[in-house]
Design a protein around this motif. Structure first.
Motif, mmCIF file in Angstrom:
data_model
loop_
_atom_site.group_PDB
_atom_site.id
_atom_site.type_symbol
_atom_site.label_atom_id
_atom_site.label_comp_id
_atom_site.label_asym_id
_atom_site.label_seq_id
_atom_site.Cartn_x
_atom_site.Cartn_y
_atom_site.Cartn_z
ATOM 1 N N ILE A 50 0.812 -1.182 0.045
ATOM 2 C CA ILE A 50 0.012 -0.005 -0.106
ATOM 3 C C ILE A 50 0.752 1.403 0.112
ATOM 4 N N LEU A 51 1.852 1.256 0.707
ATOM 5 C CA LEU A 51 2.669 2.530 0.726
ATOM 6 C C LEU A 51 3.560 2.515 -0.441
ATOM 7 N N ALA A 52 3.908 1.663 -1.298
ATOM 8 C CA ALA A 52 4.564 1.521 -2.404
ATOM 9 C C ALA A 52 3.872 2.245 -3.368
ATOM 10 N N TYR A 53 2.386 1.723 -3.592
ATOM 11 C CA TYR A 53 1.467 2.477 -4.492
ATOM 12 C C TYR A 53 1.147 3.614 -4.260
ATOM 13 N N THR A 54 1.157 4.173 -2.924
ATOM 14 C CA THR A 54 0.759 5.542 -2.672
ATOM 15 C C THR A 54 1.957 6.368 -3.196
ATOM 16 N N LEU A 55 3.301 6.014 -2.987
ATOM 17 C CA LEU A 55 4.480 6.732 -3.301
ATOM 18 C C LEU A 55 4.347 6.631 -5.015
ATOM 19 N N GLN A 56 4.133 5.654 -5.525
ATOM 20 C CA GLN A 56 4.373 5.642 -6.707
ATOM 21 C C GLN A 56 3.221 6.447 -7.596
ATOM 22 N N ASN A 57 2.018 6.779 -7.048
ATOM 23 C CA ASN A 57 1.008 7.614 -7.595
ATOM 24 C C ASN A 57 1.497 9.071 -7.179
ATOM 25 N N SER A 58 2.230 9.234 -6.202
ATOM 26 C CA SER A 58 2.730 10.575 -6.006
ATOM 27 C C SER A 58 3.842 10.914 -6.961
ATOM 28 N N LEU A 59 4.271 10.142 -7.540
ATOM 29 C CA LEU A 59 5.317 10.815 -8.694
ATOM 30 C C LEU A 59 4.380 11.311 -9.736
ATOM 31 N N GLN A 60 3.493 10.801 -10.143
ATOM 32 C CA GLN A 60 2.571 11.561 -11.288
ATOM 33 C C GLN A 60 1.884 12.851 -10.447
ATOM 34 N N THR A 61 1.230 12.551 -9.486
ATOM 35 C CA THR A 61 0.633 13.872 -8.699
ATOM 36 C C THR A 61 1.614 14.880 -8.614
ATOM 37 N N VAL A 62 2.848 14.799 -7.847
ATOM 38 C CA VAL A 62 3.939 15.840 -7.868
ATOM 39 C C VAL A 62 4.268 16.446 -8.939
ATOM 40 N N ALA B 6 10.611 -4.042 -0.730
ATOM 41 C CA ALA B 6 12.025 -3.268 -1.715
ATOM 42 C C ALA B 6 11.353 -2.251 -2.548
ATOM 43 N N GLY B 7 10.064 -2.316 -2.978
ATOM 44 C CA GLY B 7 9.784 -1.400 -3.796
ATOM 45 C C GLY B 7 9.346 -0.187 -3.033
ATOM 46 N N THR B 8 8.852 -0.266 -1.606
ATOM 47 C CA THR B 8 8.883 0.700 -0.786
ATOM 48 C C THR B 8 9.975 1.595 -0.395
ATOM 49 N N TYR B 9 11.226 0.708 -0.252
ATOM 50 C CA TYR B 9 12.476 1.292 0.184
ATOM 51 C C TYR B 9 12.827 2.029 -1.195
ATOM 52 N N VAL B 10 12.768 1.551 -2.348
ATOM 53 C CA VAL B 10 13.254 2.455 -3.484
ATOM 54 C C VAL B 10 12.618 3.596 -3.842
ATOM 55 N N LEU B 11 11.042 3.428 -3.424
ATOM 56 C CA LEU B 11 10.209 4.648 -3.735
ATOM 57 C C LEU B 11 10.305 5.593 -2.772
ATOM 58 N N LEU B 12 10.825 5.262 -1.637
ATOM 59 C CA LEU B 12 11.000 6.315 -0.469
ATOM 60 C C LEU B 12 12.501 7.272 -1.012
#
Length: 499
Positions: free
Chosen positions: A60-72, A201-207
């Motif tokens: 959930i955290l990973a997809y939230t961060l991933q969505n933030s790339l487009q939003t930001v 792993a995905g969460t760490y990378v997206l952080l």
């Protein structure tokens, strides 16, 4: 990896991830107390809930961060002018329903094949071959999307969009073409690791890459004075960087033992992967496309309705990461257990996931209902927008339970390789009933509320039907199907060992 020995018992090489899997079967007789508890005892269901919860949170955290790339990216370039804001938002929406569907829907083939292969195959390197197969198949799927983006201006004009918006959006998408492939490959790499129980792993990378993306967007757009086109260049670069960091994580930290090097076997049995990927795109896409149709319909109801719709859609996109994350964790868990020939454990995981998603949906429902009078003020202070949002939000809150069921049961279906069933349920529920009803209500006195009544009905139909389908599944047969989907030599070898 799990191995069936000559005496019929099962062993598994111990790793730090074996806690994610069921305990190996042995021939020791069960005590009367354990037998009386049954496979769906409270203790087992609670233990399963905890495992799924631990897996779901980082997803959930990973997809939230991933969505933030487009939003930001949209927020940063949108500060330069209303025209750039419109072009970037429209382009990201179009990317979401085209290329990102390959990343989110097409990689469900990995949910099915990789998770069962990790525990069921006698050769651990088969998982690495599936990773390569994902790169090949989904890369080919992306080619027509890249052409669509490059020549999208006449398509937008045909759809009645403003000429300036059509031209700017086409230029934006053309610059995003290289980054789109990075997004898809990042998703494939995440699935490869998740199949092994490596969920963080995905969460760490997206952080790392999420704040970097914001900085690069600002530098490219304003410091380098590239303007609108700086946003897709910066975002695309961060997608590739995310993929590269995930590869480095797998190589030097966790996940490298299943990589056996590049192999020609990746080009074999492509049709099975491609079929599951295509059905996964339709399964995920049919729901997302329905929401985009609702957004287009809301635009014809007036400025206030469109503004309220934007508020609700933004909130729903964030909230949807919860059932989606639970679904991803469920698909990997169910696939792992099917690969271990644990049909009872797979059934327990599927039912526990449904209960967990209903509980989370109930929590979200309560929060939305408690804040509905003030929710829109987070985005807009206009009284008419706030009032309309408060009027519609109860319907959005009401379907959170159904959306949770949709996410968890959809994950179970993907773990079983039944993406086509989920796609069919979505098609019938959305496009043959609820969506036309919602549009009819919207333009016959109900307004925006009518559109969301239709969505609410659709989600309850989908959630209920998928739960019934999962509940009535023949799990011993699903184990057999899981091994049929693996490469032929795995099925034959396992069959010999069982004899």
């Amino acid at each position: 990896m799990q191995k069936v020995t000559s005496n019929g018992s099962s062993t598994q090489h111990p790793t730090e991830y074996t806690s994610l899997l069921s305990k190996p079967f042995n021939n020791e007789p069960c005590s009367d107390s354990k037998r009386s508890e049954g496979p769906f005892s409270r203790a087992l269901v609670l233990a399963e809930s905890w495992l799924l919860l631990k897996d779901s949170i980082p997803v959930i955290l990973a997809y939230t961060l991933q969505n933030s790339l487009q939003t930001v990216s949209v927020l940063i370039i949108g500060r330069s002018s209303p025209e750039n804001l419109a072009a970037s938002a429209f382009s990201q929406m179009f990317a979401m329903v085209t290329a990102w569907m390959i990343g989110l829907g097409g990689t469900t083939a990995m949910d099915t094949l990789a998770s069962s292969s990790f525990t069921g195959s006698s050769n651990k390197h088969d998982l690495g071959i599936l990773l390569q197969r994902g790169f090949v198949v989904l890369g080919l799927f992306y080619i027509p999307v890249a052409f669509l983006w490059a020549f999208s201006e006449p398509i937008f004009l045909f759809l009645g969009q403003d000429p300036q918006l059509s031209r700017d959006s086409a230029r934006f998408l053309t610059c995003l073409i290289p980054g789109g492939l990075g997004y898809i490959y990042f998703e494939v790499m995440k699935k490869y690791l998740q199949a092994q129980g490596i969920m963080r792993a995905g969460t760490y990378v997206l952080l790392i890459t999420s704040p970097l993306s914001a900085a690069l967007n600002y530098i490219f757009c304003y410091t380098f004075e590239i303007g609108l086109l700086g946003a897709p260049l910066a975002t695309g670069l961060c997608y590739w960087l995310s993929f590269a960091l995930l590869v480095l994580y797998a190589r030097f930290i966790r996940g490298s033992e299943c990589w056996g090097g590049w192999s020609r076997e990746a080009f074999q049995n492509l049709h099975t992967f491609a079929r599951l990927a295509l059905m996964g795109i339709i399964h995920v896409g049919t729901e997302w496309w329905a929401f985009e149709i609702v957004a287009l319909a809301a635009g014809r109801l007036g400025t206030v309705s469109l503004a309220a719709q934007s508020v609700i859609m933004t909130a729903d996109q964030v909230l949807n990461t919860i059932p989606f994350g639970i679904g991803v964790a469920t698909s990997g868990r169910v696939g792992n257990l099917l690969g271990m020939r644990d049909d009872t454990g797979a059934a327990r995981a599927a039912h526990t996931s449904a209960l967990l998603s209903v509980a989370f949906g109930g929590i979200v429902l309560v929060v939305l209902m408690g804040t509905r009078e003030h929710f829109a003020k987070i985005f807009n202070d206009d009284a008419s927008v706030v009032d309309l949002t408060a009027e519609v939000l109860p319907y959005v809150a009401l379907f959170q339970i159904a959306d949770g069921l949709n996410g968890s049961c959809g994950g179970s279906l993907r773990g079983m390789g039944r993406q086509h069933v989920g796609a069919m349920v979505n098609m019938v529920s959305y496009y043959c009933g609820a969506l036309p009803l919602g549009i009819w209500l919207a333009f016959h006195g109900w307004g925006l509320k009518g559109l969301w009544v239709g969505q609410c009905i659709a989600l309850y139909l989908v959630g209920a039907l998928e739960w019934v389908i999962v509940a009535r599944s023949q799990w011993d047969n699903e184990v057999h199907k899981a091994f049929q989907r693996m490469d032929v030599h795995d099925v034959l070898e396992d069959g010999v060992e069982d004899e």
